[in-house]
Design an enzyme around this catalytic site. Sequence first.
Site, PDB file in Angstrom:
ATOM      1  N   CYS A   1      60.200 -52.500  16.607  1.00 41.95           N
ATOM      2  CA  CYS A   1      61.403 -52.204  16.997  1.00 41.95           C
ATOM      3  C   CYS A   1      61.451 -52.778  18.537  1.00 41.95           C
ATOM      4  O   CYS A   1      62.745 -53.242  18.901  1.00 41.95           O
ATOM      5  CB  CYS A   1      61.615 -50.678  16.887  1.00 41.95           C
ATOM      6  N   SER A   2      60.755 -52.613  19.161  1.00 41.01           N
ATOM      7  CA  SER A   2      60.817 -53.058  20.684  1.00 41.01           C
ATOM      8  C   SER A   2      60.415 -54.444  20.999  1.00 41.01           C
ATOM      9  O   SER A   2      61.312 -55.138  21.727  1.00 41.01           O
ATOM     10  CB  SER A   2      59.783 -52.233  21.801  1.00 41.01           C
TER      11      SER A   2
END
Length: 177
Positions: free
Chosen positions: A72-73
Amino acid sequence: MSLSRTLHLLPRSTIVARRSFSTTAPAFVKAGDPVPDIDLVEGSPGNKVNLAKELQGNGLIVGVPAAFSPACSASHIPGYLNSASLKGAGKVFVVSVNDAFVMKAWGATLDPMNKSGIRFLGDPDAKFTEALDLSFESTSIFGNNRSKRYALKVENGKVKEAFVEPDNTGVDGEYLS
């Protein structure tokens, strides 16, 4: 001997948990559904945000399993931050089953100058996620149930389009196109 009868014979201290099973498929959020009227948190636990009220025009809700998770990052949320279509998306919110402080720190890490205008909201008790029927069991990875990856295009408080990753592995920000 049936499982229920076997469980009944065991001492209560032996029974750790009972798991219910369902033969019906998950309902998942779909086009036409209203945005749940449930408060989320932004920046601190006392700062409540209700997306049913916030999204009376056009907007996008992006759900992720966890703030600061590698996928996600590194690629999922940056795909939205860097999208040429972001300006025309309306209000954009990233929602995760995390607390307000974690989401604030994650937003500041990914978009330090807040150039994108994307707001990062916590769903600490997963009520919003569960209302969308998008939670999945992930205690072995995250310690509690989390949200599937999803993107909801919203118009006037209703879901116009719903994109849900069936296996929780997709990470593209392709929903803005």
